[in-house]
Design an enzyme around this catalytic site. Structure first.
Site: not given
Ligand SMILES: Cc1cn([C@H]2C[C@H](O)[C@@H](COP(=O)(O)OP(=O)(O)OP(=O)(O)O)O2)c(=O)[nH]c1=O
Length: 214
Positions: A87
């Site tokens: 997360d």
């Molecule tokens: C800060 C940052 C976040 N993110 C993304 C990563 C995560 O996908 C998202 C944060 O949400 P998360 O809840 O961590 O993940 P998700 O909902 O995409 O997937 P799942 O819970 O099913 O594993 O933000 C980037 O891709 N690049 C970045 O620089």
């Protein structure tokens, strides 16, 4: 079929087919592919609302643990597997920024991040085949340059902020705003590959020794 060289003095107790990723995130899948892992995917939908006054650090770990536990409890076939979940939480001080789903919220996040440093907390959860849950918290620091109105307008037009914690993705156009990071880059994108390899390695799952099926 080509296989990677295996030193004879090491016993491999884990391999790719024993790994499950509890995530819908294409970023996490791509990050694992970068280190040669192609786990089964099991999406675990959980309530991602932070508790009242919950701090970003325990929140990131709790979310990762809940995703892993849900995947295990919902799918009987995961019982003898390693289950991995992550997360990503972007925090300005102790304030948890949302995963942005609309342009107004994304603008608010970018204005807040402009010209200052913030932290990205990565919660990682690993459940071993014996059912033991292990967690880690990984912290990275990100410094944004000052953003002008045009920067924010142009970034909003990319739509890259959609579904991203804090309203940006370092692996896309937002890279041009990022003056400095410290800590793990992969932690900011989705989860820290260093820490995942270390956690798996600690349980006898050696990432370097997975048979190459290509
Ligand atoms: C800060 C940052 C976040 N993110 C993304 C990563 C995560 O996908 C998202 C944060 O949400 P998360 O809840 O961590 O993940 P998700 O909902 O995409 O997937 P799942 O819970 O099913 O594993 O933000 C980037 O891709 N690049 C970045 O620089």
């Amino acid at each position: 079929m080509a296989t990677k060289q295996k030193p004879h003095n090491k016993k491999v107790i884990g391999h790719d087919s024993q790994l499950v990723l509890a995530s819908a995130s294409p970023r996490r899948r791509e990050l694992l592919a970068q280190i040669g892992l192609s786990p089964a995917i099991m999406v675990a939908d959980i309530d991602e609302t932070p508790h009242k006054r919950e701090k970003p650090q325990p929140y990131a770990v709790r979310m990762a643990a809940e995703k892993a536990l849900k995947a295990r409890n919902q799918n009987a076939e995961t019982a003898d597997k390693f289950i991995l979940a992550g997360d990503t939480v972007v925090a300005c001080g102790q304030r948890i920024l949302p995963k942005t789903e609309d342009p107004v919220t994304a603008r608010t996040c970018l204005s807040l991040l402009s010209g200052r440093r913030h932290r990205v907390y990565g919660g990682i959860a690993l459940i071993s085949p014996d059912g033991h849950l292990r967690t880690r918290l990984v912290t990275s620091m990100v410094r944004f340059r000052t953003l002008g109105p045009d920067d924010i307008d142009n970034y909003i037009a990319t739509n890259e902020w959609q579904g991203k914690a804090g309203g940006y993705a370092i692996q896309g156009m937002a890279a041009i705003f990022i003056q400095q990071i410290s800590g793990s880059y992969s932690n900011i994108v989705g989860f820290s590959l260093f820490d995942i390899a270390a956690m798996l390695g600690g349980q006898g799952f050696d990432v370097m020794q997975i048979p190459d099926m290509t």
